[in-house]
Structures are given as structure tokens and as C-alpha cells.
Motif scaffolding. Structure first.
Motif, PDB file in Angstrom:
ATOM      1  N   ARG A   1       0.827  -1.209   0.000  1.00 42.98           N
ATOM      2  CA  ARG A   1       0.000   0.000   0.000  1.00 42.98           C
ATOM      3  C   ARG A   1       0.865   1.264   0.000  1.00 42.98           C
ATOM      4  N   GLU A   2       2.013   1.191   0.667  1.00 39.87           N
ATOM      5  CA  GLU A   2       2.874   2.366   0.746  1.00 39.87           C
ATOM      6  C   GLU A   2       3.827   2.493  -0.451  1.00 39.87           C
ATOM      7  N   GLY A   3       3.668   1.591  -1.420  1.00 38.92           N
ATOM      8  CA  GLY A   3       4.433   1.741  -2.659  1.00 38.92           C
ATOM      9  C   GLY A   3       5.546   0.747  -2.880  1.00 38.92           C
ATOM     10  N   GLY A   4       5.683  -0.244  -1.997  1.00 38.29           N
ATOM     11  CA  GLY A   4       6.713  -1.255  -2.165  1.00 38.29           C
ATOM     12  C   GLY A   4       6.337  -2.279  -3.221  1.00 38.29           C
ATOM     13  N   ASN A   5       7.338  -2.945  -3.772  1.00 39.59           N
ATOM     14  CA  ASN A   5       7.140  -3.968  -4.794  1.00 39.59           C
ATOM     15  C   ASN A   5       7.331  -5.339  -4.159  1.00 39.59           C
ATOM     16  N   TYR A   6       6.300  -6.189  -4.239  1.00 40.47           N
ATOM     17  CA  TYR A   6       6.367  -7.527  -3.656  1.00 40.47           C
ATOM     18  C   TYR A   6       6.312  -8.577  -4.753  1.00 40.47           C
ATOM     19  N   ILE A   7       7.198  -9.574  -4.667  1.00 34.47           N
ATOM     20  CA  ILE A   7       7.244 -10.667  -5.628  1.00 34.47           C
ATOM     21  C   ILE A   7       7.251 -11.990  -4.869  1.00 34.47           C
ATOM     22  N   GLN A   8       6.351 -12.894  -5.237  1.00 37.83           N
ATOM     23  CA  GLN A   8       6.400 -14.231  -4.653  1.00 37.83           C
ATOM     24  C   GLN A   8       7.180 -15.138  -5.594  1.00 37.83           C
ATOM     25  N   ALA A   9       8.387 -15.489  -5.187  1.00 35.68           N
ATOM     26  CA  ALA A   9       9.273 -16.355  -5.952  1.00 35.68           C
ATOM     27  C   ALA A   9      10.425 -16.760  -5.056  1.00 35.68           C
TER      28      ALA A   9
ATOM     29  N   GLN B   1      31.159  -7.654  -4.462  1.00 34.18           N
ATOM     30  CA  GLN B   1      29.806  -7.200  -4.786  1.00 34.18           C
ATOM     31  C   GLN B   1      28.978  -8.363  -5.336  1.00 34.18           C
ATOM     32  N   LEU B   2      27.740  -8.476  -4.857  1.00 35.22           N
ATOM     33  CA  LEU B   2      26.792  -9.416  -5.442  1.00 35.22           C
ATOM     34  C   LEU B   2      26.146  -8.749  -6.647  1.00 35.22           C
ATOM     35  N   ASP B   3      26.100  -9.474  -7.779  1.00 33.85           N
ATOM     36  CA  ASP B   3      25.602  -8.842  -9.004  1.00 33.85           C
ATOM     37  C   ASP B   3      24.081  -8.885  -9.138  1.00 33.85           C
ATOM     38  N   SER B   4      23.395  -9.874  -8.468  1.00 30.61           N
ATOM     39  CA  SER B   4      21.944 -10.003  -8.649  1.00 30.61           C
ATOM     40  C   SER B   4      21.415 -11.110  -7.748  1.00 30.61           C
ATOM     41  N   VAL B   5      20.099 -11.225  -7.698  1.00 31.68           N
ATOM     42  CA  VAL B   5      19.475 -12.439  -7.189  1.00 31.68           C
ATOM     43  C   VAL B   5      18.661 -13.042  -8.320  1.00 31.68           C
ATOM     44  N   LYS B   6      18.699 -14.367  -8.410  1.00 33.08           N
ATOM     45  CA  LYS B   6      17.986 -15.092  -9.444  1.00 33.08           C
ATOM     46  C   LYS B   6      16.662 -15.589  -8.877  1.00 33.08           C
ATOM     47  N   LEU B   7      15.574 -15.368  -9.616  1.00 34.79           N
ATOM     48  CA  LEU B   7      14.245 -15.778  -9.167  1.00 34.79           C
ATOM     49  C   LEU B   7      13.832 -17.074  -9.849  1.00 34.79           C
ATOM     50  N   SER B   8      12.981 -17.829  -9.167  1.00 30.30           N
ATOM     51  CA  SER B   8      12.524 -19.115  -9.690  1.00 30.30           C
ATOM     52  C   SER B   8      11.655 -18.969 -10.931  1.00 30.30           C
ATOM     53  N   ASP B   9      11.155 -17.765 -11.209  1.00 30.50           N
ATOM     54  CA  ASP B   9      10.352 -17.556 -12.428  1.00 30.50           C
ATOM     55  C   ASP B   9      11.216 -17.154 -13.623  1.00 30.50           C
ATOM     56  N   GLY B  10      12.542 -17.205 -13.445  1.00 31.30           N
ATOM     57  CA  GLY B  10      13.454 -16.926 -14.542  1.00 31.30           C
ATOM     58  C   GLY B  10      14.008 -15.513 -14.568  1.00 31.30           C
ATOM     59  N   ARG B  11      13.455 -14.637 -13.773  1.00 35.19           N
ATOM     60  CA  ARG B  11      13.931 -13.256 -13.765  1.00 35.19           C
ATOM     61  C   ARG B  11      15.159 -13.090 -12.877  1.00 35.19           C
ATOM     62  N   SER B  12      15.855 -11.985 -13.074  1.00 34.25           N
ATOM     63  CA  SER B  12      16.941 -11.571 -12.188  1.00 34.25           C
ATOM     64  C   SER B  12      16.632 -10.177 -11.670  1.00 34.25           C
ATOM     65  N   LEU B  13      17.005  -9.928 -10.419  1.00 37.97           N
ATOM     66  CA  LEU B  13      16.829  -8.605  -9.839  1.00 37.97           C
ATOM     67  C   LEU B  13      18.196  -8.026  -9.515  1.00 37.97           C
ATOM     68  N   GLN B  14      18.423  -6.804  -9.970  1.00 40.85           N
ATOM     69  CA  GLN B  14      19.647  -6.086  -9.623  1.00 40.85           C
ATOM     70  C   GLN B  14      19.299  -4.964  -8.645  1.00 40.85           C
ATOM     71  N   ALA B  15      20.175  -4.751  -7.674  1.00 41.98           N
ATOM     72  CA  ALA B  15      19.956  -3.694  -6.692  1.00 41.98           C
ATOM     73  C   ALA B  15      21.302  -3.211  -6.175  1.00 41.98           C
ATOM     74  N   ASP B  16      21.265  -2.092  -5.467  1.00 42.72           N
ATOM     75  CA  ASP B  16      22.490  -1.579  -4.858  1.00 42.72           C
ATOM     76  C   ASP B  16      22.882  -2.393  -3.627  1.00 42.72           C
ATOM     77  N   VAL B  17      21.887  -2.904  -2.932  1.00 48.73           N
ATOM     78  CA  VAL B  17      22.158  -3.683  -1.716  1.00 48.73           C
ATOM     79  C   VAL B  17      21.094  -4.766  -1.573  1.00 48.73           C
ATOM     80  N   TYR B  18      21.506  -5.898  -1.002  1.00 49.21           N
ATOM     81  CA  TYR B  18      20.622  -7.057  -0.850  1.00 49.21           C
ATOM     82  C   TYR B  18      20.572  -7.442   0.630  1.00 49.21           C
ATOM     83  N   LEU B  19      19.380  -7.457   1.183  1.00 52.08           N
ATOM     84  CA  LEU B  19      19.182  -7.857   2.577  1.00 52.08           C
ATOM     85  C   LEU B  19      18.555  -9.242   2.586  1.00 52.08           C
TER      86      LEU B  19
END
Length: 396
Positions: free
Chosen positions: A183-191, A202-220
Motif C-alpha cells: 500500500r505504501e508503494g513497495g514492490n512484492y514478488i512471490q518467488a 559485490q553481489l551482481d543479482s538475485v535469481k528468481l525461480s520464475d526466470g527473472r533476475s533482480l539487480q539492486a544496490d544492496v541485498y538484505l
């Protein structure tokens, strides 16, 4: 013995400063449980561009943040860090449940059964309770019997009643946090998310089970019982997942309201540390045991109860609450604990990637701290705060 109730209070100070990240940074949070969900929400409120990812969804039945309820209490013996963290968490739970328009905190109080004249687990917290004007009430056996006649008290020395604690709705709150995040504008993905490649710290990305990759400045990564499996090279011997069983017993119909309105309770026997949450939406009289169970795979292991553990719990509840002798088992749950070596939470940077932050080690007591921990994560990222040294002790 390290337990949910007494994580190690003193460790060698961590000298390495925690990195900060600009408020314009993009953040991927992996895990929508109590730690990840609240962190994502407070990072979003701090101005970060946040994507939250979870394989099975918030409050799912595999998660450490699942089940119906969790205890909220400030009592941690001489460990003031957690007392203070819980005081802040309690304030934030009340503040956010109004925003969610959902009752999550139930102020039933917490009753501590003490066997000896001196009970350090409770006694050593009393100065902190006085400091915060949240004092406990000491009950003699006569007072305990009069106020709570359903308890067998002959083997106890006294009790303490904490009127400020109680219990939280667990599964429902995880879902409420995720919904508010969106509701406050965050992006949620179930994968399912797995780390990509680490190169030059540096970590370059996270790989999702639906085939996508997410790139970010930091990963928690706040993955609860899965954290050790995701980073086996550094955490396989740090995070251990154990099988913790909780049982719901049916109460006598003629006394149902008495049992339903009983406080949260903890039996400070120094061994099993049985605890319970009564009422909880009329689901039965809940009892759990804090002594660590067998090693458990949170993804693949079945949620079946152990007959020996159930029999022992039955014997205890028949002893402490005689009116529940022969009470039927109405429900059961498996609550995976993601245990750190000393019972402390883990909030640390990956030693081989400065843009990976690890958050976990709930060790059976982390849930209640969720909103305060999420706020701390956001403030730490922004350079406004720093994690306590005891949160950084696991990865020396």
C-alpha cells in the motif's frame, strides 16, 4: 545453556564499522517474515526503493514466523539490549496495528513461575523494568493461588507478573506488514530467490525461480531457517534449524473463559522452559517447549509431532494445570528455530560482499522485536544508528 530466554549478553566488541547506503539506493529484501517484512517496510519509509521477495508468502506454514501467536515480553535477565529493543518494539506494534486496522498485540500480561528464591532470568531484568516504568508484580504463593486458582503451586517459590507483555498474532501480522508495504508503494514478488555471483566484493543479482533476475544496490537476506542454506560457506555452522513443537489442548467447557483469559506464562525450571499462550482466538491452551529439538529441514521435513515430546508436554501440563489432565490435543504446530551459536540475533555484512546484509538468528525469540529491528535496519542503512555488538558476534 543458551535458550530463547537467555541469549549471551556480553561479547567482544566488533571493530569494523557498518556500511551505509544512500537513500536513493535500491534494496532487494529476501524473506517476508518478521525480520524481512518489517525491514522492507521501514526501509521504504526511509526513502529506499525496495523490492520484497518470498518463496511461499508471509506467515506461511513452513516459516519461523508462522503459527497463530508469539510471546512478547521484555524479560531477558541482565541483557539490557533486548529489554530496550522490546520496549521500542512494543511501542511500534501499537502504533502500526492502528495503521493496519488490525488487532495484533494482546496485552494479557506474562506470568513467570519461579522455583527458587533467586531467579536471575527475571530478577536481573527488574532494574530495567523500573527504569522504563514497567515494573513487575511479585506474587507470593498465597497471592498466586488466589489470583490464578487453576495453577498447581506447591513446587514453586513465587511468581512474577509482567502486566505490560502478552502475545502477538504471528501469521496475521506478517501478512498485514506485507500488505501495508505494498500500500505504501513497495514492490512484492512471490518467488524463490537465490544469490547470483559475487565478484570484487559485490553481489551482481538475485535469481528468481520464475526466470527473472533482480539487480539492486544492496541485498538484505532475512530468510530465517533458510539463511544457513543460502550461504553455506559462511553460515552452515552458524545457523542451525531445530524442530520445535507446540500443542493446543482443549479446555473444559465449563471453565473455558477462565483458561482463555489466562496470561502468557513461562515455567522457569532451568531445563525445559515450558511456556504457553492461552486463548489465542479460542484455538485452545497452547504449550511450547524451549529446549532445542532435532535438526530440521524447513523446506522438506514434514510437520509431524514426536510422540515422546507430546507425552512429556502432557505430563507437564497435567502437573502445572491439573484441570487439563487428559485434555484432548486439538491442534499442533512445528515452529522451526533458526538458532545462532549464542542465541543472539545476527545483523551483519557478508564477509565477501559489502552489498549483502544478513539478518537472522531469531533463535526462537526474535519475532516480537520485528518492528524495532526493521526500524534499526533502516536507520543503520541510512547511517543514523548502528547494530549492537552482540548482533555482530556470530561472524568473527
Amino acid at each position: 545453556m543458551t535458550t530463547t530466554f537467555s541469549p549471551t549478553a556480553t561479547i567482544e566488541a566488533k571493530a569494523t564499522p557498518f556500511p551505509t547506503f544512500a537513500s536513493t539506493s535500491s534494496v532487494v529484501v529476501v524473506g517476508a517474515g518478521a525480520f524481512g517484512g518489517w525491514s522492507a517496510l521501514y526501509l521504504l519509509r526511509q526513502g529506499y526503493n525496495v523490492t520484497l521477495v518470498d518463496a511461499w508468502g508471509p506467515g506461511n506454514s513452513r516459516a519461523s514466523s508462522g503459527d497463530e501467536t508469539r510471546v512478547i515480553r521484555s524479560t531477558y535477565g541482565a541483557n539490557e539490549v533486548y529489554f530496550d529493543l522490546n520496549v521500542r518494539a512494543l511501542s511500534l506494534w501499537k502504533e502500526n496495528e492502528k495503521l493496519f486496522n488490525k488487532k495484533l498485540f494482546h496485552n494479557s500480561g506474562v506470568l513467570w513461575f519461579c522455583y527458587e528464591e533467586k531467579t536471575p532470568l527475571v530478577d536481573d531484568s527488574i532494574p530495567f523494568a523500573q527504569k522504563h516504568a514497567m515494573e513487575y508484580e511479585r506474587l507470593s504463593l498465597a497471592e498466586l493461588k488466589k489470583r490464578f486458582p487453576i495453577i498447581y503451586t506447591d513446587d514453586l517459590h513465587h511468581a512474577y507478573f509482567d502486566p505490560y507483555g502478552g502475545y502477538l498474532k504471528a501469521r496475521e501480522s506478517c501478512q498485514a506488514v506485507q500488505e501495508q508495504f505494498v500500500r505504501e508503494g513497495g514492490n512484492y514478488i512471490q518467488a524463490q530467490a537465490t544469490p547470483g555471483t559475487i565478484d570484487q566484493q559485490q553481489l551482481d543479482s538475485v535469481k528468481l525461480s520464475d526466470g527473472r533476475s533482480l539487480q539492486a544496490d544492496v541485498y538484505l537476506f532475512a530468510c530465517g531457517s533458510w539463511l544457513g542454506k543460502i550461504f553455506p560457506d559462511i553460515l552452515s555452522n552458524v545457523i542451525t534449524c531445530t524442530k520445535q513443537e507446540v500443542y493446543y489442548f482443549g479446555v473444559p467447557a465449563e471453565y473455558a473463559s477462565i483458561y482463555d483469559n489466562f496470561p502468557v506464562w513461562v515455567d522457569v525450571d532451568g531445563k525445559d522452559f515450558y511456556y504457553g499462550i492461552a486463548g489465542n482466538a479460542h484455538r485452545g491452551f497452547k504449550i511450547g517447549v524451549d529446549i532445542r529439538g532435532a535438526i530440521f529441514d524447513p523446506s522438506k521435513s514434514e510437520r509431524s509431532i514426536t510422540p515422546e515430546a507430546l507425552a512429556k508436554a502432557r505430563a507437564f501440563i497435567s502437573h502445572r494445570f491439573p484441570g487439563l489432565k487428559n485434555a484432548p490435543l486439538t491442534e499442533s504446530r512445528i515452529c522451526p528455530y533458526e538458532n545462532s551459536p549464542d542465541g543472539n540475533l545476527i545483523f551483519e555484512v557478508h564477509p565477501h560482499a559489502s552489498n549483502i546484509v544478513l539478518l537472522g538468528g531469531g533463535s526462537g525469540h526474535g519475532f516480537k522485536h520485528g518492528p524495532a529491528l526493521g526500524e534499526l535496519v533502516a536507520n543503520t542503512f541510512a547511517g543514523k544508528a548502528a547494530p549492537p555488538d552482540i548482533f555482530r558476534s556470530a561472524l568473527k
